[in-house]
Motif scaffolding. Structure first.
Motif, PDB file in Angstrom:
ATOM      1  N   ALA A 279      -2.996  45.575  12.637  1.00 52.70           N
ATOM      2  CA  ALA A 279      -2.063  46.144  13.643  1.00 52.70           C
ATOM      3  C   ALA A 279      -1.576  45.119  14.396  1.00 52.70           C
ATOM      4  CB  ALA A 279      -2.472  47.350  14.502  1.00 52.70           C
ATOM      5  N   LEU A 280      -0.306  45.170  14.612  1.00 55.09           N
ATOM      6  CA  LEU A 280       0.413  43.841  15.346  1.00 55.09           C
ATOM      7  C   LEU A 280       1.068  44.773  16.545  1.00 55.09           C
ATOM      8  CD1 LEU A 280       1.709  40.841  15.570  1.00 55.09           C
ATOM      9  CD2 LEU A 280       3.169  41.512  13.741  1.00 55.09           C
ATOM     10  N   PHE A 281       0.763  44.329  17.815  1.00 52.35           N
ATOM     11  CA  PHE A 281       1.125  44.778  18.953  1.00 52.35           C
ATOM     12  C   PHE A 281       2.258  43.865  19.651  1.00 52.35           C
ATOM     13  CE2 PHE A 281      -2.623  46.848  17.852  1.00 52.35           C
ATOM     14  CZ  PHE A 281      -2.609  47.966  18.097  1.00 52.35           C
ATOM     15  N   ASP A 282       3.266  44.469  20.223  1.00 56.37           N
ATOM     16  CA  ASP A 282       4.291  43.639  21.031  1.00 56.37           C
ATOM     17  C   ASP A 282       4.837  44.373  22.203  1.00 56.37           C
ATOM     18  OD1 ASP A 282       5.748  40.559  20.354  1.00 56.37           O
ATOM     19  OD2 ASP A 282       6.429  41.829  21.893  1.00 56.37           O
ATOM     20  N   GLY A 283       4.664  43.877  23.605  1.00 62.13           N
ATOM     21  CA  GLY A 283       5.218  44.574  24.727  1.00 62.13           C
ATOM     22  C   GLY A 283       6.686  44.691  24.590  1.00 62.13           C
ATOM     23  N   ALA A 284       7.232  43.761  23.966  1.00 58.94           N
ATOM     24  CA  ALA A 284       8.934  43.946  24.099  1.00 58.94           C
ATOM     25  C   ALA A 284       9.374  45.075  23.400  1.00 58.94           C
ATOM     26  CB  ALA A 284       9.157  42.535  23.396  1.00 58.94           C
ATOM     27  N   ARG A 285      10.511  45.633  23.469  1.00 55.99           N
ATOM     28  CA  ARG A 285      11.284  46.708  23.029  1.00 55.99           C
ATOM     29  C   ARG A 285      11.957  46.059  21.779  1.00 55.99           C
ATOM     30  NH1 ARG A 285      11.634  51.578  24.921  1.00 55.99           N
ATOM     31  NH2 ARG A 285      10.818  51.118  26.866  1.00 55.99           N
ATOM     32  N   THR A 286      12.469  44.986  21.915  1.00 50.97           N
ATOM     33  CA  THR A 286      13.156  44.394  20.552  1.00 50.97           C
ATOM     34  C   THR A 286      12.254  43.042  20.158  1.00 50.97           C
ATOM     35  OG1 THR A 286      15.170  44.180  22.011  1.00 50.97           O
ATOM     36  CG2 THR A 286      15.145  42.928  20.129  1.00 50.97           C
ATOM     37  N   LEU A 287      12.003  43.193  18.969  1.00 56.92           N
ATOM     38  CA  LEU A 287      10.943  42.448  18.279  1.00 56.92           C
ATOM     39  C   LEU A 287      11.851  40.924  18.251  1.00 56.92           C
ATOM     40  CD1 LEU A 287       8.961  44.436  15.639  1.00 56.92           C
ATOM     41  CD2 LEU A 287       8.233  43.364  18.050  1.00 56.92           C
ATOM     42  N   GLY A 288      10.911  39.812  18.396  1.00 58.18           N
ATOM     43  CA  GLY A 288      11.298  38.506  17.822  1.00 58.18           C
ATOM     44  C   GLY A 288      12.747  37.893  18.590  1.00 58.18           C
TER      45      GLY A 288
ATOM     46  N   VAL B 183       0.845  46.945  10.295  1.00 67.16           N
ATOM     47  CA  VAL B 183       1.452  48.299  11.267  1.00 67.16           C
ATOM     48  C   VAL B 183       1.868  47.329  12.487  1.00 67.16           C
ATOM     49  CG1 VAL B 183       0.822  50.167  12.394  1.00 67.16           C
ATOM     50  CG2 VAL B 183       0.040  50.052  10.105  1.00 67.16           C
ATOM     51  N   ILE B 184       3.190  47.801  12.673  1.00 70.27           N
ATOM     52  CA  ILE B 184       3.936  46.928  13.790  1.00 70.27           C
ATOM     53  C   ILE B 184       4.001  47.822  15.011  1.00 70.27           C
ATOM     54  CG2 ILE B 184       5.633  45.410  14.845  1.00 70.27           C
ATOM     55  CD1 ILE B 184       6.238  44.457  12.060  1.00 70.27           C
ATOM     56  N   ARG B 185       3.589  47.695  16.156  1.00 68.72           N
ATOM     57  CA  ARG B 185       3.559  48.938  17.179  1.00 68.72           C
ATOM     58  C   ARG B 185       4.231  47.795  18.517  1.00 68.72           C
ATOM     59  NH1 ARG B 185      -1.421  52.194  16.373  1.00 68.72           N
ATOM     60  NH2 ARG B 185      -0.784  53.193  18.361  1.00 68.72           N
ATOM     61  N   ASN B 186       5.567  48.684  18.691  1.00 69.10           N
ATOM     62  CA  ASN B 186       6.160  48.199  20.013  1.00 69.10           C
ATOM     63  C   ASN B 186       7.010  49.250  20.492  1.00 69.10           C
ATOM     64  OD1 ASN B 186       8.007  47.676  17.869  1.00 69.10           O
ATOM     65  ND2 ASN B 186       9.357  46.570  19.544  1.00 69.10           N
TER      66      ASN B 186
ATOM     67  N   THR C  44      11.821  37.496  27.095  1.00 68.04           N
ATOM     68  CA  THR C  44      11.827  37.945  25.704  1.00 68.04           C
ATOM     69  C   THR C  44      10.392  38.608  25.753  1.00 68.04           C
ATOM     70  OG1 THR C  44      10.625  35.894  25.287  1.00 68.04           O
ATOM     71  CG2 THR C  44      13.150  35.831  24.777  1.00 68.04           C
ATOM     72  N   GLY C  45       9.750  38.491  26.640  1.00 69.87           N
ATOM     73  CA  GLY C  45       8.249  39.330  26.696  1.00 69.87           C
ATOM     74  C   GLY C  45       6.987  38.251  26.892  1.00 69.87           C
ATOM     75  N   SER C  46       7.473  37.026  26.706  1.00 72.80           N
ATOM     76  CA  SER C  46       6.381  35.941  26.661  1.00 72.80           C
ATOM     77  C   SER C  46       6.381  35.588  28.258  1.00 72.80           C
ATOM     78  CB  SER C  46       6.914  34.817  25.975  1.00 72.80           C
ATOM     79  OG  SER C  46       7.305  35.103  24.741  1.00 72.80           O
ATOM     80  N   ASP C  47       5.590  36.400  28.943  1.00 68.95           N
ATOM     81  CA  ASP C  47       5.481  36.017  30.434  1.00 68.95           C
ATOM     82  C   ASP C  47       4.332  35.548  31.100  1.00 68.95           C
ATOM     83  OD1 ASP C  47       4.068  38.076  30.108  1.00 68.95           O
ATOM     84  OD2 ASP C  47       5.021  39.736  31.147  1.00 68.95           O
ATOM     85  N   GLY C  48       3.381  35.056  30.391  1.00 69.01           N
ATOM     86  CA  GLY C  48       2.277  34.436  30.685  1.00 69.01           C
ATOM     87  C   GLY C  48       0.958  35.352  30.765  1.00 69.01           C
ATOM     88  N   GLY C  49       1.440  36.747  30.632  1.00 70.11           N
ATOM     89  CA  GLY C  49       0.343  37.757  30.538  1.00 70.11           C
ATOM     90  C   GLY C  49      -0.905  37.409  29.911  1.00 70.11           C
ATOM     91  N   GLY C  50      -0.619  36.782  28.738  1.00 67.72           N
ATOM     92  CA  GLY C  50      -1.716  36.481  27.793  1.00 67.72           C
ATOM     93  C   GLY C  50      -2.817  35.528  28.289  1.00 67.72           C
ATOM     94  N   TYR C  51      -2.385  34.849  29.209  1.00 67.48           N
ATOM     95  CA  TYR C  51      -3.260  33.928  30.112  1.00 67.48           C
ATOM     96  C   TYR C  51      -4.475  34.791  30.482  1.00 67.48           C
ATOM     97  CZ  TYR C  51       0.208  30.246  29.427  1.00 67.48           C
ATOM     98  OH  TYR C  51       1.196  29.335  28.735  1.00 67.48           O
TER      99      TYR C  51
END
Ligand code: FAD
Length: 407
Positions: free
Chosen positions: A33-42, A128-131, A169-176
């Protein structure tokens, strides 16, 4: 009981999509499963390369990258090289064309072609893409918690949350924070790369806004040692400088300034020349004729003015000192950089999780069993020209098949 998947990939950017596709290709029986926080993918793929997506570069090697050690970067790049990228996209129905600069773009000149092909491929493989599903926390083991309060169990996790560039775009550094909570360190410095640089308000180059000319930009230490140098187009803007040479040199300049407040940036508007050679060349013709033959008119006149030399000065009236000052303005112009335009204008993030914390055969964490990392969250940033995507494709590929092989 909460839902359970064999592999959860966090972040559906270039690296996460790649990891998910190859995980399913390697272990088709396992759930991914692929998760993304953004409403618009990519979103970042869509804006990349000016909306055309510069997918890769014809000549990629580790020398185009900074951050972790070059040997470590090479190891990953070699696993999925440029021919593999071209073949992969061809298989997905995306033909790439090489431009004169060596950059590869889809023949459609539309980033949408690349994104759609990746999404179709991922879904076609059974990912499975979840966003929007923003991962707010990951407990070892693993339990993923969404910002909306949902929970999900995963046997393995791939962190592909990117860096901090273009946060909308959703890449806000939360992953760190997610990586840290699972035992990783983040480099002491995380900063914008491939970013325009600012000059003092009213600097004479700002008045040339819109003008672009080839230049060699060199980062020098306070003691004058050459630390980095790039030759390419340099664009003058109302705030300062942009264009390929500026973007490429930016991370080296910013990095140098952390350690050496006297580090500076100098421009040579006649790449290949030196102050001495320009000084020599200015002995014969009038300065205006010499400069007008080699530089855009507005730049030539501005440099003359900055050197205090009147445009119409005849050759015999140019004093030795004035000639030297003009030669410096042309071949060694100090650029009094005041800062950078920040993450909203940066194409990449320098810094991140050091590759030394990963097993590079699989991109698996050495700190947390079952976790892998790929893409821009790692301490790897490349030059302009398709290198950052190539890193995403290669590291995503290695993380995908590496993680799947262990499921
Ligand atoms: C304007 C611009 C133009 C560019 N053009 C090019 C180009 O032409 N060629 C090139 O090679 N490179 C280019 N780049 C760089 C390139 O886009 C990136 O290096 C690359 O996209 C990084 O891929 P990634 O998958 O690691 O991260 P990203 O593409 O940043 O993807 C990370 C994803 O993770 C999601 N995410 C983050 N945190 C969470 C969370 N907590 N939970 C769930 N999801 C989360 C985000 O929403 C995002 O979708 C460009 C960058 C910018 C900003």
């Amino acid at each position: 009981m909460s839902e359970r998947v064999d592999m959860a990939v966090v972040g559906a950017g270039a690296a996460g999509l790649m990891a998910a596709i190859w995980a399913r290709r390697t272990a088709p029986g396992r759930s991914v499963a692929l998760f993304d926080g953004a409403r618009t993918l990519g979103a970042k793929i869509l804006v990349s390369g000016g909306g055309r997506c510069n997918v890769t570069h014809h000549a990629v090697d580790e020398t185009a990258f900074a951050g972790s050690s070059r040997g470590a970067i090479r190891k990953v790049l070699r696993r999925f090289d440029v021919p593999a990228t071209v073949a992969f996209f061809r298989e997905l129905g995306v033909e790439l064309k090489r431009e004169e600069t060596g950059k590869l773009f889809p023949t459609t000149d539309r980033a949408r072609t690349v994104l759609d092909a990746l999404l179709v491929a991922a879904r076609g493989e059974g990912v499975v893409i979840r966003n929007p599903w923003r991962v707010a926390g990951i407990e070892p083991g693993f339990v993923l918690k969404s910002s909306a309060g949902a929970a999900l169990d995963a046997a393995r996790v791939v962190l592909a949350t990117g860096g901090m560039s273009l946060p909308r775009t959703g890449s806000d550094g939360g992953g760190y924070a997610l990586a840290r909570a699972l035992g990783h360190t983040i480099t002491a410095r995380v900063f914008p790369g491939l970013v325009p640089l600012t000059l003092p308000h009213g600097h004479f180059l700002c008045a040339l806004s819109g003008l672009s000319a080839p230049a060699t930009l060199e980062v020098r230490s306070g003691r004058g040692r050459r630390l980095a140098s790039f030759t390419d187009s340099t664009l003058c803007t109302h705030f300062g400088l942009s264009g390929p040479a500026v973007l490429d040199v930016s991370r080296y300049f910013i990095h140098a300034r952390f350690h050496d407040p006297d580090a500076r940036l100098v421009a040579n508007w006649l790449p290949g020349s030196t102050v001495e050679s320009v000084d020599d060349a200015l002995r014969g013709p009038p300065p205006a004729r010499f400069l007008a033959a080699r530089l855009p008119d507005r730049l030539a006149r501005t440099l003359c003015e900055a050197a205090g030399v009147t445009w119409s000065t005849p050759a015999h009236q140019l004093t030795r000192e004035a000639r030297r000052t003009l030669a410096r303005a042309v071949a060694e112009l100090p650029l009094p950089v005041t800062g950078d335009r920040g993450y909203n204008y940066a194409e990449v993030t320098a810094g991140g999780v050091p590759l030394a914390e990963l097993d590079l055969d699989t991109m698996e964490s050495r700190r947390c069993a079952g976790l892998s990392l790929c893409g821009e969250i790692c301490d790897v940033d490349g030059r302009i020209g398709g290198f950052n995507f190539q890193w995403a494709w290669a590291s995503g590929y290695v993380a995908g098949i590496g993680g799947a092989a262990r499921m």
